[in-house]
Write a protein that holds these residues in place. Structure first.
Motif: not given
Length: 394
Positions: A319-325, A352-362, A364-367
């Motif tokens: 995924i392009h970094i622009y899309g991830r951000i 809390n959702l962002f913590k749960e989705e770190r490495g899943e949806h998002f 991890p570095r960006l979280v």
């Protein structure tokens, strides 16, 4: 700036020798010729003038004819200053088309009317003490005054500017007028592009009953995340300009799907997902760097780090970094906004959702970067807040 001026006393310097002057002019001319960002051109101009005549500070003022103001972002050591176009010594120089050359701004009788309560207006704003001062108006190619150079406080032992200094600063001012005209044109084109992009982004959102503040917030969040990740200022600015277009593809989604107040069926959800491909196809053939970036953002901002996103099912660094951000910026804003089919989430629930989705949806570095930038992100959310927004965010 690479031009060594040897001290005569700890705080004093000497005037440049002719060969040093030529080196300063050639070095700055080369840098200015390559630069297209207006703020950077202005700073280089100020640095060039300061180094040429060995002043403590040099300011490049531009005339804003629409607001009847003079403004500068490059008064050394301070942020942007704006003053009425007739105010102070720089206002006098520009209004009367006359160079100002004085040894002490506070004892000179000729210019005393241009002091405010016994002080220079800019000194009042900055706490700085101006003594020797020169102001040289400069013109564009049409001969119209477009601003002025202002040099403050000579740094040699006599602490006074000379007639030769005025000649040198006049030379710099002549060069500034010609160079700035090109930079201002580029700046105007870029500002027009930004306005068009934001307007197009707002059109995409307004069809689904969301205000333009959503695209503004996503743009600002994306900018903060890009800088926090270590991207260059130029790349962060590029993403800030492009990210408002992330949902432009919604312009082609049917109203009965886009504006449905309840939960979408599987078939409707598939139609809604099509906005990513529609947006990409609208933008992908442009030769403009901003729109090419916007195409990437539109296409990939619903991809997920774990590969379960859409439309391509990209995974991780695919995924392009622009899309991830933009994904993080968009989801954070959507969850925190009220919709006809849901209440706005409380901040703790979102975090809390962002913590749960770190490495899943998002990513991890960006979280991690998101949490580092959270105070600034919340300030942006407050500045661009809006109420009772109704939109499907897919």
């Amino acid at each position: 700036m690479g031009h060594e001026l040897f001290d005569l006393e700890p705080r004093f310097k000497r005037d440049l020798e002719p060969q040093e002057m030529l080196r300063v002019i050639f070095d700055y001319a080369a840098k200015i010729a390559k630069e297209r960002i207006l703020d950077n051109v202005l700073m280089l101009m100020a640095d060039m003038g300061r180094d040429m005549i060995v002043s403590d500070r040099c300011t490049v003022w531009l005339l804003d004819t629409k607001k009847n103001e003079l403004w500068s972002k490059v008064a050394h050591g301070v942020d942007e200053i704006r003053i009425p176009s007739t105010a102070g010594l720089v206002g006098y120089a520009v209004t009367h088309d006359k160079a100002v050359f004085i040894d002490d701004a506070y004892t000179n009788d000729e210019y005393k009317p241009y002091l405010v309560n016994g002080a220079l207006r800019t000194d009042q704003q900055t706490g700085y003490r101006t003594k020797a001062l020169m102001v040289i108006p400069f013109r564009n190619n049409e001969g119209e005054i477009m601003g002025a150079y202002q040099a403050i406080n000579k740094m040699t032992t006599n602490e006074q500017f000379s007639v030769k200094d005025m000649e040198y600063l006049t030379l710099a001012a002549s060069y500034a007028g010609k160079s700035l005209e090109s930079a201002l044109l580029t700046h105007e084109i870029e500002e027009t592009q930004k306005e068009i992009i934001f307007t197009m982004g707002e059109i995409g959102e307004s069809r689904s009953k969301e205000t333009g503040n959503h695209v503004k917030r996503v743009a600002e969040y994306s900018y903060l995340l890009a800088l926090g990740l270590g991207m260059s200022q130029e790349e962060a600015d590029l993403l800030k300009m492009a990210s408002p277009m992330h949902d432009i593809g919604k312009v082609a989604i049917p109203d009965d799907v886009l504006k449905k107040p309840g939960k979408l069926t599987d078939e409707e959800f598939k139609i809604m997902q099509g906005h990513t491909l529609i947006g990409y196809n609208l933008l992908k053939n442009s030769n403009r760097h901003i729109l090419k970036t916007a195409a990437v953002v539109a296409h990939e901002h619903h991809e997920k780090w774990n590969g379960r996103g859409y439309p391509q099912g990209l995974k991780g660094d695919e995924i392009h970094i622009y899309g991830r951000i933009t994904a993080i910026a968009d989801v954070f804003d959507a969850l925190g906004s009220e919709r006809v089919y849901k209440k706005a989430w409380e901040l703790d629930r979102i975090l809390n959702l962002f913590k749960e989705e770190r490495g899943e949806h998002f990513d991890p570095r960006l979280v991690d970067v998101f949490f580092e930038q959270l105070p600034a992100i919340l300030r942006i959310r407050n500045i661009y807040s809006d109420d009772n927004l109704e939109e499907h965010s897919v």
